[in-house]
Scaffold this motif. Structure first.
Motif, PDB file in Angstrom:
ATOM      1  N   ILE A   1      21.330   6.064  45.130  1.00 13.34           N
ATOM      2  CA  ILE A   1      20.725   7.583  45.544  1.00 13.34           C
ATOM      3  C   ILE A   1      20.573   8.327  43.978  1.00 13.34           C
ATOM      4  CG2 ILE A   1      19.517   9.189  46.595  1.00 13.34           C
ATOM      5  CD1 ILE A   1      18.431   6.654  46.744  1.00 13.34           C
ATOM      6  N   PHE A   2      22.146   8.522  43.360  1.00  8.83           N
ATOM      7  CA  PHE A   2      22.962   9.318  43.497  1.00  8.83           C
ATOM      8  C   PHE A   2      23.352   8.716  41.529  1.00  8.83           C
ATOM      9  CE2 PHE A   2      23.275  12.260  46.673  1.00  8.83           C
ATOM     10  CZ  PHE A   2      22.817  13.147  46.948  1.00  8.83           C
ATOM     11  N   HIS A   3      22.491   7.984  40.328  1.00 11.50           N
ATOM     12  CA  HIS A   3      23.123   7.351  39.617  1.00 11.50           C
ATOM     13  C   HIS A   3      23.195   8.766  38.584  1.00 11.50           C
ATOM     14  CE1 HIS A   3      18.811   7.685  38.485  1.00 11.50           C
ATOM     15  NE2 HIS A   3      18.407   7.455  39.592  1.00 11.50           N
ATOM     16  N   ASP A   4      22.614  10.061  38.473  1.00  9.24           N
ATOM     17  CA  ASP A   4      23.570  10.879  38.021  1.00  9.24           C
ATOM     18  C   ASP A   4      24.961  10.801  37.932  1.00  9.24           C
ATOM     19  OD1 ASP A   4      22.221  11.737  40.109  1.00  9.24           O
ATOM     20  OD2 ASP A   4      21.624  13.627  38.673  1.00  9.24           O
ATOM     21  N   GLU A   5      25.275  10.234  39.732  1.00  8.83           N
ATOM     22  CA  GLU A   5      26.650  11.063  40.068  1.00  8.83           C
ATOM     23  C   GLU A   5      27.584   9.295  39.094  1.00  8.83           C
ATOM     24  OE1 GLU A   5      27.637  13.650  41.649  1.00  8.83           O
ATOM     25  OE2 GLU A   5      26.776  14.901  40.047  1.00  8.83           O
ATOM     26  N   ILE A   6      27.424   8.873  38.575  1.00  9.68           N
ATOM     27  CA  ILE A   6      28.237   7.512  38.528  1.00  9.68           C
ATOM     28  C   ILE A   6      29.682   8.269  38.164  1.00  9.68           C
ATOM     29  CG2 ILE A   6      27.328   7.375  36.410  1.00  9.68           C
ATOM     30  CD1 ILE A   6      27.852   4.512  38.786  1.00  9.68           C
ATOM     31  N   GLN A   7      29.588   8.520  37.586  1.00 12.49           N
ATOM     32  CA  GLN A   7      30.924   9.642  37.008  1.00 12.49           C
ATOM     33  C   GLN A   7      32.015   9.602  38.571  1.00 12.49           C
ATOM     34  OE1 GLN A   7      30.769  12.329  34.177  1.00 12.49           O
ATOM     35  NE2 GLN A   7      32.937  12.572  34.156  1.00 12.49           N
ATOM     36  N   TYR A   8      31.314  10.703  38.841  1.00  7.21           N
ATOM     37  CA  TYR A   8      32.082  10.749  40.033  1.00  7.21           C
ATOM     38  C   TYR A   8      32.781   9.469  40.974  1.00  7.21           C
ATOM     39  CZ  TYR A   8      32.225  15.079  37.640  1.00  7.21           C
ATOM     40  OH  TYR A   8      31.795  15.990  36.442  1.00  7.21           O
ATOM     41  N   ILE A   9      31.509   8.337  41.139  1.00  6.98           N
ATOM     42  CA  ILE A   9      31.039   7.609  42.118  1.00  6.98           C
ATOM     43  C   ILE A   9      32.481   6.777  42.400  1.00  6.98           C
ATOM     44  CG2 ILE A   9      29.783   6.181  43.224  1.00  6.98           C
ATOM     45  CD1 ILE A   9      27.231   8.065  43.739  1.00  6.98           C
ATOM     46  N   THR A  10      31.877   6.197  40.721  1.00  5.87           N
ATOM     47  CA  THR A  10      33.347   5.407  39.839  1.00  5.87           C
ATOM     48  C   THR A  10      34.595   5.742  40.480  1.00  5.87           C
ATOM     49  OG1 THR A  10      31.456   5.193  38.137  1.00  5.87           O
ATOM     50  CG2 THR A  10      34.003   4.255  38.400  1.00  5.87           C
ATOM     51  N   ARG A  11      34.839   7.473  40.609  1.00  2.00           N
ATOM     52  CA  ARG A  11      36.384   7.986  40.622  1.00  2.00           C
ATOM     53  C   ARG A  11      36.399   7.567  42.065  1.00  2.00           C
ATOM     54  NH1 ARG A  11      36.797  13.522  38.496  1.00  2.00           N
ATOM     55  NH2 ARG A  11      35.958  12.283  36.488  1.00  2.00           N
ATOM     56  N   VAL A  12      35.525   7.760  42.862  1.00  2.00           N
ATOM     57  CA  VAL A  12      35.683   7.875  44.282  1.00  2.00           C
ATOM     58  C   VAL A  12      36.369   6.799  44.800  1.00  2.00           C
ATOM     59  CG1 VAL A  12      35.041   8.723  46.685  1.00  2.00           C
ATOM     60  CG2 VAL A  12      34.954   9.809  44.864  1.00  2.00           C
ATOM     61  N   ALA A  13      34.944   5.541  44.572  1.00  2.00           N
ATOM     62  CA  ALA A  13      34.483   4.113  44.496  1.00  2.00           C
ATOM     63  C   ALA A  13      36.140   3.091  44.238  1.00  2.00           C
ATOM     64  CB  ALA A  13      34.165   3.763  44.298  1.00  2.00           C
ATOM     65  N   ASP A  14      36.967   3.832  43.167  1.00  2.00           N
ATOM     66  CA  ASP A  14      37.870   2.809  42.834  1.00  2.00           C
ATOM     67  C   ASP A  14      39.128   3.544  43.451  1.00  2.00           C
ATOM     68  OD1 ASP A  14      36.696   1.652  40.784  1.00  2.00           O
ATOM     69  OD2 ASP A  14      37.081   3.133  39.505  1.00  2.00           O
ATOM     70  N   ARG A  15      39.241   5.054  44.297  1.00  2.00           N
ATOM     71  CA  ARG A  15      40.636   5.302  45.101  1.00  2.00           C
ATOM     72  C   ARG A  15      40.403   5.161  45.814  1.00  2.00           C
ATOM     73  NH1 ARG A  15      39.636  10.942  42.616  1.00  2.00           N
ATOM     74  NH2 ARG A  15      38.684  11.733  44.829  1.00  2.00           N
ATOM     75  N   SER A  16      39.389   4.449  46.608  1.00  2.16           N
ATOM     76  CA  SER A  16      38.813   4.626  48.274  1.00  2.16           C
ATOM     77  C   SER A  16      39.171   3.433  48.761  1.00  2.16           C
ATOM     78  CB  SER A  16      38.168   5.315  48.412  1.00  2.16           C
ATOM     79  OG  SER A  16      38.095   6.898  47.950  1.00  2.16           O
ATOM     80  N   THR A  17      39.441   3.297  49.761  1.00  2.79           N
ATOM     81  CA  THR A  17      39.630   1.928  50.470  1.00  2.79           C
ATOM     82  C   THR A  17      38.268   1.717  51.157  1.00  2.79           C
ATOM     83  OG1 THR A  17      40.580   2.774  53.041  1.00  2.79           O
ATOM     84  CG2 THR A  17      41.964   2.225  51.002  1.00  2.79           C
ATOM     85  N   TYR A  18      37.865   0.596  51.767  1.00  5.09           N
ATOM     86  CA  TYR A  18      36.753   0.705  52.518  1.00  5.09           C
ATOM     87  C   TYR A  18      36.554   1.362  53.383  1.00  5.09           C
ATOM     88  CZ  TYR A  18      34.248  -3.413  49.101  1.00  5.09           C
ATOM     89  OH  TYR A  18      33.769  -3.440  48.227  1.00  5.09           O
ATOM     90  N   GLU A  19      37.832   0.608  53.687  1.00  6.96           N
ATOM     91  CA  GLU A  19      38.202   1.402  55.209  1.00  6.96           C
ATOM     92  C   GLU A  19      37.713   3.033  55.107  1.00  6.96           C
ATOM     93  OE1 GLU A  19      41.912   0.463  56.214  1.00  6.96           O
ATOM     94  OE2 GLU A  19      41.606   0.854  59.037  1.00  6.96           O
ATOM     95  N   GLY A  20      38.173   3.566  54.635  1.00  6.71           N
ATOM     96  CA  GLY A  20      38.869   5.427  54.201  1.00  6.71           C
ATOM     97  C   GLY A  20      36.871   5.767  54.232  1.00  6.71           C
TER      98      GLY A  20
END
Ligand SMILES: [Zn+2]
Length: 330
Positions: free
Chosen positions: A275-294
């Motif tokens: 939905i927020f595809h223009d936020e991809i830069q930040y979403i990638t960062r959070v996706a990389d450093r967070s766990t699924y559980e988190g």
């Protein structure tokens, strides 16, 4: 004026009402049940107009004197039941505006239609008073009770009404309406659809709200930076949000959609469905450093915060607990 085909989704209700008008088999009492701004009033008004329409052919015709009066909210045989106290509909409201009024024959048509919004706010005494009318309604009486929940209604009321439940509207139908009739860009339409979850009125409200863009931007800025923010800064941001005349749960929905995007991207590495595809830069960062559980912990915490705020737990407190959970897990 628009006819039943102007209702978006809600095929079941639409067919039921159009069928009742066509066959003349109209019930004396209906409950239209669905969430806030889902279109209950629109549908109730349309049904009332169609009942009163004097035109030939498909009703409401939109051009007869009756339709014109109804469109101007000026039809003597369409009565909107009001209540003084915001939190409840009392026995006097029902007695004065329905029970005594319905004894007077219609002024200029075959029907007298009563529309009672927020009917779940009727006190038990008010419901018992209404029951007297529901037990022996005059032939011309039609009562429409609009509710966000039928839980507060007495079983005796429910058993005497035809209940019509509003259903979530399909995304494709919403998109057609938002991009077509409202002329919205498809990006913004997607965003509104994601938040509105099948509620057309809510999507429209978001689409037309000037504050929506501000609230969205504030939420995104908070989400981008929250990990490095001091608690006092987070508290300041929370206070800022409460100053908008915006529903807090909508704000929380924005956050929830963002984390659902993070979760989706983490699992698929595909920015296409976000939905927020223009936020991809930040979403990638959070996706990389967070766990699924988190991330799941955060999404659960958003739900908990919503429930707390609905239950009138202190807003600042509920939000701060949520923000701490987000900081710890993102
Ligand atoms: Zn008409």
């Amino acid at each position: 004026m628009a006819g039943f085909d102007s209702i978006i989704g809600q095929e079941q209700i639409r067919d039921h009402m159009a069928g009742a008008i066509e066959s003349g088999h109209v019930g004396h009492a209906y409950i239209i049940n669905g969430e806030r701004s889902s279109g209950k009033e629109y549908i109730a008004n349309l049904f009332a107009k169609a009942l009163q329409c004097k035109g030939e052919g498909v009703k409401p015709c939109g051009v007869c004197p009756s339709c014109i009066k109804a469109a101007d909210d000026n039809h003597p045989d369409i009565i909107h039941v009001t209540h003084e106290k915001p939190g409840s509909i009392g026995v006097d409201d029902i007695r004065d505006q329905i029970n005594s009024d319905i004894m007077i024959k219609p002024y200029e048509s075959d029907w007298k239609v009563y529309i009672c919004n927020e009917a779940e706010k009727m006190t038990p005494q008010a419901q018992n008073a209404l029951l007297k009318t529901l037990e022996e309604p005059p032939a011309y009486g039609v009562i429409l009770l609009l509710t966000t929940s039928t839980e507060a209604l007495l079983p005796t009321i429910l058993s005497r009404c035809i209940t019509l439940n509003m259903k979530p509207v399909k995304d494709s139908q919403m998109r057609k309406y938002l991009t077509g009739e409202l002329g919205m860009s498809s990006d913004k339409a997607d965003l509104c659809i994601a938040f509105a979850r099948g509620n057309v009125g809510k999507a429209k409200l978001l689409a037309l709200s000037e504050e929506f863009d501000n609230v969205r931007n504030e939420a995104l800025s908070l989400l981008r930076n929250i990990r490095d923010m001091e608690i006092a800064e987070v508290a300041g941001a929370i206070r800022q949000i409460s100053e908008y005349k915006f529903d807090t749960t909508d704000y929380l929905d924005i956050i929830a959609v963002w984390y659902r995007d993070v979760l989706l991207f983490k699992a698929t590495r595909d920015a296409g469905g976000l939905i927020f595809h223009d936020e991809i830069q930040y979403i990638t960062r959070v996706a990389d450093r967070s766990t699924y559980e988190g991330i799941e912990t955060i999404i659960d915490a958003i739900d908990t915060a919503k429930k707390r705020i609905k239950a009138n737990v202190n807003y600042d407190l509920a939000m701060e607990l949520l923000m701490l959970t987000i900081q710890e897990n993102s």
